[in-house]
Design an enzyme around this catalytic site. Sequence first.
Site, PDB file in Angstrom:
ATOM      1  N   ASN A 154       2.091   1.299   2.499  1.00 10.74           N
ATOM      2  CA  ASN A 154       2.113  -0.131   3.074  1.00 10.74           C
ATOM      3  C   ASN A 154       0.781  -0.389   4.268  1.00 10.74           C
ATOM      4  O   ASN A 154      -0.273   0.169   3.944  1.00 10.74           O
ATOM      5  CB  ASN A 154       3.344  -0.554   3.832  1.00 10.74           C
ATOM      6  CG  ASN A 154       3.675  -1.850   3.082  1.00 10.74           C
ATOM      7  OD1 ASN A 154       3.024  -2.702   2.799  1.00 10.74           O
ATOM      8  ND2 ASN A 154       5.103  -1.768   2.805  1.00 10.74           N
ATOM      9  N   ASP A 204       5.918  -3.167   7.509  1.00  8.57           N
ATOM     10  CA  ASP A 204       5.179  -3.612   6.159  1.00  8.57           C
ATOM     11  C   ASP A 204       3.679  -3.714   6.651  1.00  8.57           C
ATOM     12  O   ASP A 204       2.944  -2.737   6.869  1.00  8.57           O
ATOM     13  CB  ASP A 204       5.694  -4.935   5.788  1.00  8.57           C
ATOM     14  CG  ASP A 204       5.456  -5.171   4.390  1.00  8.57           C
ATOM     15  OD1 ASP A 204       4.587  -4.732   3.913  1.00  8.57           O
ATOM     16  OD2 ASP A 204       6.657  -5.857   3.826  1.00  8.57           O
TER      17      ASP A 204
END
Length: 299
Positions: A154, A204
Amino acid sequence: MSSIKVECVANEGYGIGESPVWDEKENALLCVDITGRKVCRWSPVTKQVRAVAVDAPVSSVALRKSGDYVITLGTRFAALKWKEQLVTTITHVDKDKPNNRFNDGKVDPAGRYFAGTMAEEIRPAVLERHQGSLYTLFSDLSVVKQFDQVDISNGLDWSLDHRTFFYIDSLSYSVDAFDYELQTGKIGNRRSVYRLEKEESIPDGMCIDTEGKLWVACYDGGRVIRLDPETGKRLQTVKLPVDKTTSCCFGGKDYSEMYVTSARDGMDKEWLSRQPQAGGIFKITGLGVKGVPPYPFAG
């Protein structure tokens, strides 16, 4: 401290909105919808989103020095000509893993495109683990695998002095740092600089500001958090009206606006009725800090 304002600028209902990148030349925000299989461009002038449909899950987009864009598409690095809506494969990775796809990607200060892979999800954040790798696409279009055993590759960015590479493997619930060699693109000496707290949920996408602090979008946490990678402290939390915040970048004419993408995949009707802007693009103003313009891919 100016007052912080969060607004939904494009309620597009993306399955998984990701990879926001400011395109200064076009005065527009780029992003992708991974499961919707499209690369999107939002104009703050027209307030309209234009999109190019592609033939596989598209997980990141980056500027290209020679014009147009590069993208990660399925398990391919590819070039995208926007006007012609033409996609050309540059190279393939993870050929031995048909269930894999790329996830987040970003270009380093020397113009190399870093992007990592993961197994396709059964449900959001549920997948076969340790199937992913982090790759670098060099300007001569050669590819190097940096490391493997990744769960969900990510967020990524580089320190202002270009000597540290920051990286998130989401299911480690950690923001990690590596020593970075700008000349060669080599990384080493991995360590954790911040561990997420329970209510922050899953780390994220990520970006850096001009003070060297990191901003991390928290998937299922409905927020972006500002971290000091030197002290490992959280400095600020900005909550959003949707749970599945996926990534963030700075943009606007002086890079003082933050743009946040979000997702709606995995949400049932009741959840969506409570969060009708899920899958939208959000703009945050009044943060009092600016971001760093994105680097274009040199190849």
